[in-house]
Motif scaffolding. Sequence first.
Motif, PDB file in Angstrom:
ATOM      1  N   TRP A 177       0.929  -1.110   0.130  1.00  0.00           N
ATOM      2  CA  TRP A 177      -0.030  -0.052   0.186  1.00  0.00           C
ATOM      3  C   TRP A 177       0.761   1.107   0.017  1.00  0.00           C
ATOM      4  CZ3 TRP A 177      -5.119   0.244  -0.510  1.00  0.00           C
ATOM      5  CH2 TRP A 177      -5.801  -1.176  -0.281  1.00  0.00           C
ATOM      6  N   PHE A 178       0.518   2.172  -0.876  1.00  0.00           N
ATOM      7  CA  PHE A 178       1.293   3.406  -0.861  1.00  0.00           C
ATOM      8  C   PHE A 178       0.172   4.392  -0.530  1.00  0.00           C
ATOM      9  CE2 PHE A 178       5.397   2.862  -2.904  1.00  0.00           C
ATOM     10  CZ  PHE A 178       5.483   1.531  -3.080  1.00  0.00           C
ATOM     11  N   ARG A 179       0.584   5.894  -0.268  1.00  0.00           N
ATOM     12  CA  ARG A 179      -0.170   6.721  -0.285  1.00  0.00           C
ATOM     13  C   ARG A 179       0.423   8.173  -0.776  1.00  0.00           C
ATOM     14  NH1 ARG A 179      -0.498   7.444   6.139  1.00  0.00           N
ATOM     15  NH2 ARG A 179       1.868   8.447   6.581  1.00  0.00           N
ATOM     16  N   GLN A 180      -0.494   8.958  -1.410  1.00  0.00           N
ATOM     17  CA  GLN A 180      -0.108  10.354  -2.085  1.00  0.00           C
ATOM     18  C   GLN A 180      -0.896  11.538  -1.592  1.00  0.00           C
ATOM     19  OE1 GLN A 180       0.392  10.044  -6.207  1.00  0.00           O
ATOM     20  NE2 GLN A 180       2.054  11.631  -6.153  1.00  0.00           N
ATOM     21  N   VAL A 181      -0.099  12.495  -1.288  1.00  0.00           N
ATOM     22  CA  VAL A 181      -0.998  13.827  -0.857  1.00  0.00           C
ATOM     23  C   VAL A 181      -0.464  14.855  -2.190  1.00  0.00           C
ATOM     24  CG1 VAL A 181      -1.363  13.363   1.462  1.00  0.00           C
ATOM     25  CG2 VAL A 181       0.842  14.766   0.615  1.00  0.00           C
ATOM     26  N   PRO A 182      -1.533  15.570  -2.568  1.00  0.00           N
ATOM     27  CA  PRO A 182      -1.119  16.359  -3.347  1.00  0.00           C
ATOM     28  C   PRO A 182       0.161  17.456  -3.332  1.00  0.00           C
ATOM     29  CG  PRO A 182      -3.289  16.965  -3.114  1.00  0.00           C
ATOM     30  CD  PRO A 182      -2.679  15.918  -1.914  1.00  0.00           C
ATOM     31  N   GLY A 183       1.245  17.380  -4.412  1.00  0.00           N
ATOM     32  CA  GLY A 183       2.257  18.061  -4.214  1.00  0.00           C
ATOM     33  C   GLY A 183       3.344  17.444  -3.624  1.00  0.00           C
ATOM     34  N   TYR A 212      -4.788   6.408  -1.157  1.00  0.00           N
ATOM     35  CA  TYR A 212      -4.048   5.140  -0.895  1.00  0.00           C
ATOM     36  C   TYR A 212      -4.416   4.233  -2.145  1.00  0.00           C
ATOM     37  CZ  TYR A 212      -3.442   6.303   3.886  1.00  0.00           C
ATOM     38  OH  TYR A 212      -2.861   6.902   5.082  1.00  0.00           O
ATOM     39  N   TYR A 213      -3.175   3.731  -2.706  1.00  0.00           N
ATOM     40  CA  TYR A 213      -2.801   2.847  -3.819  1.00  0.00           C
ATOM     41  C   TYR A 213      -2.495   1.542  -3.513  1.00  0.00           C
ATOM     42  CZ  TYR A 213      -3.030   7.305  -6.425  1.00  0.00           C
ATOM     43  OH  TYR A 213      -3.404   8.748  -6.856  1.00  0.00           O
ATOM     44  N   CYS A 214      -3.139   0.664  -4.245  1.00  0.00           N
ATOM     45  CA  CYS A 214      -2.446  -0.901  -3.966  1.00  0.00           C
ATOM     46  C   CYS A 214      -1.622  -1.103  -5.018  1.00  0.00           C
ATOM     47  CB  CYS A 214      -3.728  -1.625  -4.357  1.00  0.00           C
ATOM     48  SG  CYS A 214      -3.648  -3.588  -4.154  1.00  0.00           S
TER      49      CYS A 214
END
Length: 119
Positions: A35-41, A93-95
């Motif tokens: 699992w990964f996560r990302q926020v803008p910027g 959140y990305y798989c």
Amino acid sequence: VQLVESGGGLVQPGGSLRLSCAASGFTFSTYHMSWFRQVPGKERELVAGINSGGGSTNYADSVKGRFTISRDNAKNTVYLQMNSLKPEDTGVYYCNAVGLRIGPPLVYWGRGTQVTVSS
């Protein structure tokens, strides 16, 4: 190949969510899942990973003790149990699936699910 995340939403600080990622189109039980996560910027960051058999896991320092990754190879699904959520856990959140082979690894991504931690 498909990775479909679900379980995201809006939760108050201190609350819990359980994310699921249903996989299809490849031999799930032979792939390392994360699992990964990302926020803008910001760059996408690793949150947690689990090996193909489920016996080895790793976590970002920021989530250790609060998040648990698990998998059910019979159901082709990987989970992320998130407890004691904080506002800084907010993000998409990305798989991710990685299959090792001779040559470049096979890498698949889901489309993501939004998690928002806010009062």
